[in-house]
Design an enzyme around this catalytic site. Structure first.
Site, PDB file in Angstrom:
ATOM      1  N   GLN A   1       5.653   6.103  14.169  1.00 55.60           N
ATOM      2  CA  GLN A   1       4.559   5.269  13.642  1.00 55.60           C
ATOM      3  C   GLN A   1       3.659   4.706  14.747  1.00 55.60           C
ATOM      4  O   GLN A   1       2.504   4.429  14.532  1.00 55.60           O
ATOM      5  CB  GLN A   1       5.140   4.080  12.882  1.00 55.60           C
TER       6      GLN A   1
ATOM      7  N   ALA B   1     -19.940   1.847   5.018  1.00 60.92           N
ATOM      8  CA  ALA B   1     -19.333   1.352   3.782  1.00 60.92           C
ATOM      9  C   ALA B   1     -20.311   0.468   3.014  1.00 60.92           C
ATOM     10  O   ALA B   1     -20.338   0.474   1.775  1.00 60.92           O
ATOM     11  CB  ALA B   1     -18.055   0.583   4.116  1.00 60.92           C
TER      12      ALA B   1
ATOM     13  N   GLN C   1      -7.379  -4.294   9.143  1.00 62.85           N
ATOM     14  CA  GLN C   1      -6.597  -3.280   9.840  1.00 62.85           C
ATOM     15  C   GLN C   1      -5.287  -3.935  10.272  1.00 62.85           C
ATOM     16  O   GLN C   1      -5.223  -5.163  10.409  1.00 62.85           O
ATOM     17  CB  GLN C   1      -7.401  -2.807  11.081  1.00 62.85           C
TER      18      GLN C   1
ATOM     19  N   THR D   1      -4.034   4.742  -0.875  1.00 60.26           N
ATOM     20  CA  THR D   1      -5.068   5.199   0.065  1.00 60.26           C
ATOM     21  C   THR D   1      -5.705   6.495  -0.433  1.00 60.26           C
ATOM     22  O   THR D   1      -5.174   7.173  -1.318  1.00 60.26           O
ATOM     23  CB  THR D   1      -4.503   5.434   1.484  1.00 60.26           C
ATOM     24  N   TYR D   2      -6.824   6.831   0.183  1.00 56.08           N
ATOM     25  CA  TYR D   2      -7.604   8.008  -0.206  1.00 56.08           C
ATOM     26  C   TYR D   2      -7.846   8.829   1.057  1.00 56.08           C
ATOM     27  O   TYR D   2      -8.714   8.491   1.868  1.00 56.08           O
ATOM     28  CB  TYR D   2      -8.930   7.527  -0.797  1.00 56.08           C
TER      29      TYR D   2
ATOM     30  N   GLU E   1       0.841  -1.198   0.000  1.00 50.68           N
ATOM     31  CA  GLU E   1       0.000   0.000   0.000  1.00 50.68           C
ATOM     32  C   GLU E   1       0.877   1.249   0.000  1.00 50.68           C
ATOM     33  O   GLU E   1       1.868   1.314   0.717  1.00 50.68           O
ATOM     34  CB  GLU E   1      -0.890  -0.005   1.246  1.00 50.68           C
TER      35      GLU E   1
ATOM     36  N   LYS F   1       7.804   3.339   1.564  1.00 50.39           N
ATOM     37  CA  LYS F   1       9.230   3.077   1.811  1.00 50.39           C
ATOM     38  C   LYS F   1       9.670   1.854   1.008  1.00 50.39           C
ATOM     39  O   LYS F   1       9.505   0.712   1.458  1.00 50.39           O
ATOM     40  CB  LYS F   1       9.463   2.826   3.305  1.00 50.39           C
TER      41      LYS F   1
ATOM     42  N   TYR G   1     -11.702  -5.424  10.850  1.00 53.92           N
ATOM     43  CA  TYR G   1     -10.958  -5.031  12.045  1.00 53.92           C
ATOM     44  C   TYR G   1     -10.848  -6.196  13.031  1.00 53.92           C
ATOM     45  O   TYR G   1     -11.778  -6.450  13.814  1.00 53.92           O
ATOM     46  CB  TYR G   1     -11.674  -3.826  12.703  1.00 53.92           C
TER      47      TYR G   1
END
Ligand code: FAD
Length: 261
Positions: free
Chosen positions: A185, A95, A149, A48-49, A17, A245, A118
Site C-alpha cells: 500500500q 472538477a 486525500q 470509487t470510479y 470507501e 477489507k 488535498y
C-alpha cells in the site's frame, strides 16, 4: 439520503470507501466485501470510479447493488487522474467544470455533490495557495462537501483546515484516513498522491512488513489513533479508505466503539 444532509446532523460521522474490481471475475468477491462493510452500519459507503487514469468498470454495479436502486442522490465529482498515455478529455478540464455542468442540468439542484481536496496540495499544483484558489472555485461551482486525500499526520490536516476556513470555504470536510495494512500500500498509490509518510509509520512498515497479521494490527491501531485524535480535536466527519477489507473496517470500529456512541 443525501450525504450533505447526513453531514448537517451535528454528530460524528464515519464512512467507508470501497473500489470496484478491475476484472469481472472479481465482482462477486467485491460485492461480498462491500456488503460486509455496509453491514457495519457506516453513515454511508462510497464507491470509487476507476483510479490512476484507468478505465472505470463496475462502479455502478457495486453502488447500485448496495443501494438496491438506481436512484442517484449523491455524486463525487472528480476530474480524475490524467491517463498514463497522456490522453485527456477536453470538455471537463477541472472538477469545477463538471460541477458547474451538473448544477446546470435538470436534476442538478436535487443532487448532493462532493469533491476532492488535498491537505498536502494536489501533485500538479505549483503551490498550496494556487491549489486553494482552485478549491474555492470548486465550492463556488456548487460543491456541497469535500473529502480529503489520505494523510498520515493529523497536523497536516489541522493546518489545511485552518487555511481552508481562512479562505472562506465553509462546507463540511471529511478527513480521509487510509489504514496501512500491507507493505505494498505504501507503494505506487501513496507515492503518486504525494502524501508524506511520517517516520513513525515508516518504522511500523519496516518492522512488521513481513508479518501480515502484525502489520494489519499495527495499521488498524495507527488509523484508529489518528481518528481518536481527530475526534478529540473537534473533527466530525471521518472517511476511511477501507480498501475492500471488512476486517480492517471492523477493527477500527471496535477500537472506537465507545467514542462513536
Ligand atoms: P481538480 O479539482 O480538477 O484538480 C486537479 C488539478 O487541477 C489540481 O492541481 C487543481 O489545483 C488544478 N485546477 C483545478 N481547477 C483549475 C483551474 N480552473 N485552472 C487551473 N488549474 C486548476 N480518482 C479516480 O479515478 N476515481 C475515484 O473514484 C477517485 N476518488 C477520489 C476520492 C478522493 C476523496 C480523492 C481525494 C481523490 C480521488 N481520486 C479518484 C483521485 C482524483 O481523481 C485525482 O486526484 C485527480 O488527479 C484530481 O481530481 P480532482 O477532482 O481533485 O481534480
Amino acid at each position: 439520503m443525501k450525504i450533505k444532509d447526513i453531514l448537517q446532523q451535528n454528530q460524528v460521522t464515519l464512512s467507508f470507501e470501497v473500489f470496484p474490481p478491475k476484472k469481472e471475475e472479481g465482482l462477486l468477491a467485491t460485492l461480498e466485501a462491500a456488503h460486509k462493510i455496509a453491514a457495519l452500519h457506516p453513515d454511508f459507503v462510497s464507491v470509487t470510479y476507476g483510479a490512476a487514469g484507468t478505465a472505470p468498470r463496475f462502479t455502478v454495479e457495486v453502488a447500485s447493488d448496495l443501494q438496491s436502486s438506481h436512484h442517484i442522490e449523491n455524486i463525487m465529482a472528480l476530474r480524475g487522474d490524467i491517463p498514463q498515455d497522456g490522453s485527456q478529455q477536453k470538455e471537463f478540464l477541472h472538477a469545477s467544470d463538471l460541477i458547474r455542468y451538473i448544477r446546470s442540468t435538470e436534476y442538478g439542484q436535487a443532487i448532493s455533490i462532493g469533491g476532492a481536496c488535498y491537505p498536502e496540495k494536489h501533485p500538479e499544483s505549483s503551490s498550496k495557495e494556487e491549489d486553494l484558489q482552485h478549491l474555492k472555485d470548486k465550492i463556488d461551482a456548487g460543491c456541497d462537501f469535500l473529502t480529503t486525500q489520505m494523510f498520515f499526520s493529523n497536523e497536516t490536516f489541522y493546518n489545511f483546515l485552518y487555511r481552508v476556513r481562512d479562505r472562506g470555504i465553509n462546507v463540511p470536510i471529511l478527513a480521509g484516513i487510509m489504514p496501512i495494512t500491507s507493505r505494498k500500500q505504501l507503494g505506487r498509490s501513496v507515492q503518486l498522491s504525494g502524501t508524506n509518510v511520517p517516520d513513525s509509520l515508516k518504522a511500523i512498515v519496516d518492522r512488521f512488513g513481513d508479518d501480515p497479521a502484525a502489520l494489519k494490527q499495527a495499521g488498524i491501531i495507527y488509523a484508529s489513533n489518528q481518528i481518536i485524535d481527530l475526534i478529540a480535536n473537534g473533527v466530525t466527519h471521518i472517511h476511511v479508505y477501507s480498501m475492500n477489507k471488512p476486517d480492517v473496517a471492523e477493527g477500527i470500529l471496535r477500537n472506537i466503539s465507545e467514542i462513536l456512541r
